[in-house]
Structure formats: C-alpha cells, structure tokens
Write an enzyme that holds these catalytic residues in place. Sequence first.
Site, mmCIF file in Angstrom:
data_model
loop_
_atom_site.group_PDB
_atom_site.id
_atom_site.type_symbol
_atom_site.label_atom_id
_atom_site.label_comp_id
_atom_site.label_asym_id
_atom_site.label_seq_id
_atom_site.Cartn_x
_atom_site.Cartn_y
_atom_site.Cartn_z
ATOM 1 N N GLU A 196 -0.676 -47.584 -3.730
ATOM 2 C CA GLU A 196 -1.896 -48.227 -3.422
ATOM 3 C C GLU A 196 -2.576 -48.666 -4.916
ATOM 4 O OE1 GLU A 196 -6.435 -47.046 -2.100
ATOM 5 O OE2 GLU A 196 -5.055 -45.367 -2.985
ATOM 6 N N ARG A 226 -23.149 -28.371 1.386
ATOM 7 C CA ARG A 226 -23.479 -27.101 0.579
ATOM 8 C C ARG A 226 -23.395 -25.808 1.730
ATOM 9 N NH1 ARG A 226 -25.411 -27.369 -4.477
ATOM 10 N NH2 ARG A 226 -24.580 -29.204 -5.392
ATOM 11 N N HIS A 238 -5.189 -42.007 8.702
ATOM 12 C CA HIS A 238 -5.644 -41.960 7.461
ATOM 13 C C HIS A 238 -6.989 -42.167 7.199
ATOM 14 C CE1 HIS A 238 -4.492 -42.741 2.916
ATOM 15 N NE2 HIS A 238 -5.721 -42.841 3.043
ATOM 16 N N ASP A 265 -5.567 -31.643 1.256
ATOM 17 C CA ASP A 265 -5.145 -32.640 0.374
ATOM 18 C C ASP A 265 -5.231 -32.090 -1.143
ATOM 19 O OD1 ASP A 265 -7.742 -33.830 0.211
ATOM 20 O OD2 ASP A 265 -6.840 -35.499 -0.569
ATOM 21 N N GLY A 276 -6.542 -38.949 -4.863
ATOM 22 C CA GLY A 276 -6.847 -39.178 -6.023
ATOM 23 C C GLY A 276 -6.182 -40.468 -6.812
ATOM 24 N N HIS A 317 -10.566 -39.941 5.584
ATOM 25 C CA HIS A 317 -11.049 -38.893 5.109
ATOM 26 C C HIS A 317 -12.502 -38.305 5.426
ATOM 27 C CE1 HIS A 317 -8.265 -39.314 1.427
ATOM 28 N NE2 HIS A 317 -8.082 -40.552 1.867
ATOM 29 N N HIS A 344 -0.514 -39.811 -0.677
ATOM 30 C CA HIS A 344 -1.033 -41.172 -0.776
ATOM 31 C C HIS A 344 0.239 -41.683 -1.922
ATOM 32 C CE1 HIS A 344 -4.746 -39.825 0.854
ATOM 33 N NE2 HIS A 344 -5.190 -41.064 0.477
#
Length: 356
Positions: A216, A85, A30, A153, A186, A32, A213
């Site tokens: 949480e 970018r 887990h 995700d 999110g 990101h 997720h």
Amino acid sequence: MTTADNHRNEDVPRWDRCEFARRMPKVELHVHLEGSIRPATLLELARRNGIALPAQDVAGLRDFYRFRDFDHFIQVYFTITDCLRTPDDYRLIAYEFGADCARQNIRYAEVTFTITTNIMLTGLDWRDIMTGLNEGRTEAQAEFGVGWGWVLDINRNRPETQGETLDIALAARERGDGVLALGLGGSEAGFPAELFAQTFARASQADLPRVPHAGETAGPASVWAALRLLHADRVGHGVRSEEDPELIAYLSERQIPLEVCPTSNICLGVYPTYDVHPLRRLWEAGLLVTVNSNDPPMFGADLSHEYRVLVEHFDFAPGELERVSLNGVQASLLPEEAKAQLEAEFRAEFARLRSE
C-alpha cells in the site's frame, strides 16, 4: 477472467451500469470495523464516554478526516477507537455495520478488528469485547440476513502485541467467536514483515489463514515479504505490485487475491487520481482482484461507491462488475460448499437484474 467478462459492453449506458452496480449482490473482504463507525454514532459514543473529539458535528468530522499522510490517518484512527469503552459500544457498532451492509446489498463480509488496541484503550477483557461484537453481529444477521466473520489483526506499530493478538485469535476461534484469520495492519515503513514472521509461522501451523496488508504505502518488496515470510493467503491492498513485472506474473499464476481499495489509496496519497491508479491494469493482467472500501466514513466511500468508481473511472462493464463480485466470493475464507451456494445465489440475482 473470461473474454465475455473482459468485454466493455459499450452499448450499455454508464447510468445503467452504475444502477446495476448499486443493486448487485456484493462481498467485502477488506473493511475495518473501527473505521466503519457512522459519524453520528461516533459523536454519540464520544459524548457518553466523555471523550473529547476535535469535531462536534458530522461536518466537522469530515474536516477531521482530511488526512495529511498515512501517519496522520493512524492518529485519527486511534482517536476514533478511543471512543469505544463498553461491551455495548461494540454491540452497537457491529449491529450498525450489518445494517450498512444490508443497505448496499453486501451479503457477506470479512471484517478486520484490532483487538489489542481496543484492550489497551478500554481495559476490558478480550472476551467481553468479543461478546459485545458478536451480540451485535447476531442481531444484524437475524434482522438483515448479512453474514460476516472477524479478522483479528496485529498493529504493525506495536509489534510487542503480536503474540497476544495471535493467542486471542486462536482462543476466540476455539470458543466459536467467528474469528477467520490473522491480519496485519498499520505502517509498513519501519515495521517490515520480518518482525512478524515467527508469529505468522505459528498461525500457519495452527491452520489460521493469514491476510496481511502489504504493497500500500510500501513497494513490491513488501508484497514479496508478505508472501514469502508471512505465507499470505490474501494480500491487503497490494496495488504497488504493479511496479514489479515478476511479482505480477507470480500473483497472476497463483491467483493470490488482492484486496484493492481505490478511494482509500487516493485519499492517503498512494496515487494522486483514479486516472493513474493501477486497478484496471492489475485486472487486465489477470490478477484475482477484489474491490473493497477499507474505512467507509473516513474516506467518504462505502462499497457501493467503490463499485460506482469501477464504472465511472475504470469503465467496467456489467460482466466485469459481476466478476469482481464473484472474485470476492472466491477469495473469501468461506468453506467451499458455502462459496458454491453463494455464487449460485449471486449468478441468479445477476440474471434477474440483467433481465430488468
């Protein structure tokens, strides 16, 4: 969890246990990618891409990362992502992620990436983004020997992107981009699992694993929904499961893995201190607990830090630390043969470290 694993080994000094935790081989499930960008790299990306950050140095970023609540965390996360970018930006952050894994003796990872947010902010085609990511991944694998795959995700806060995310995940998997699973991140509040049930059903039909997720910032009902509506193979976080004994029994009986991120939970106010965090209680209830960092620089806690937390705040013994690491192997999405090979390598290294 065996009796030996559960023994505290009080005769092993805490310092030695921390050193053992630092050096042992690990798996991270887990984490990101956007939340793993090195602060110095983020500042450089912002400069070269003409993005104004509310901080001009690494010390300033630490202040920027002091989150008021989960919604503020999401705002900061978008600001970080906005600094990316070009395909080479993605190559760079993937390569540096691999270098940071090697420094911590992380041998394998499953890395979450929010593809549609990055498309929206850059205007790039998803194929160009994935090409950049995989160039960095290939470089890191060759130089550091670290392997990982991608979890693409859905951003819960933008449910209109869910179909696009799944379509990209399936297409990227088909063309060999290393996509392993569909995730869901999110704000749980206001964006319940029901909104995403059909998309996750499509993922299940396509044999794409599901790792949303849940549990949480929302309670046990969110975890139940992830299991029953989203057919979760693993649960990201899941710590609030402790509030429902029936759910604890269900998770324990079926050995559904939880991706627990202790320091992240403290920083975001899910729990005020480690003293009241349920990790040890979830562990002793027989759940398949894995330990992870979530967004290392944003919380000042990489995976090595989280393993030290296991010793310093949850009094984990060497045998328990080994079991946490092997839980990561077991809960991974690797093929069974690869899991068996990795577990054998880990056990051999544990034995060598113990002998030292």
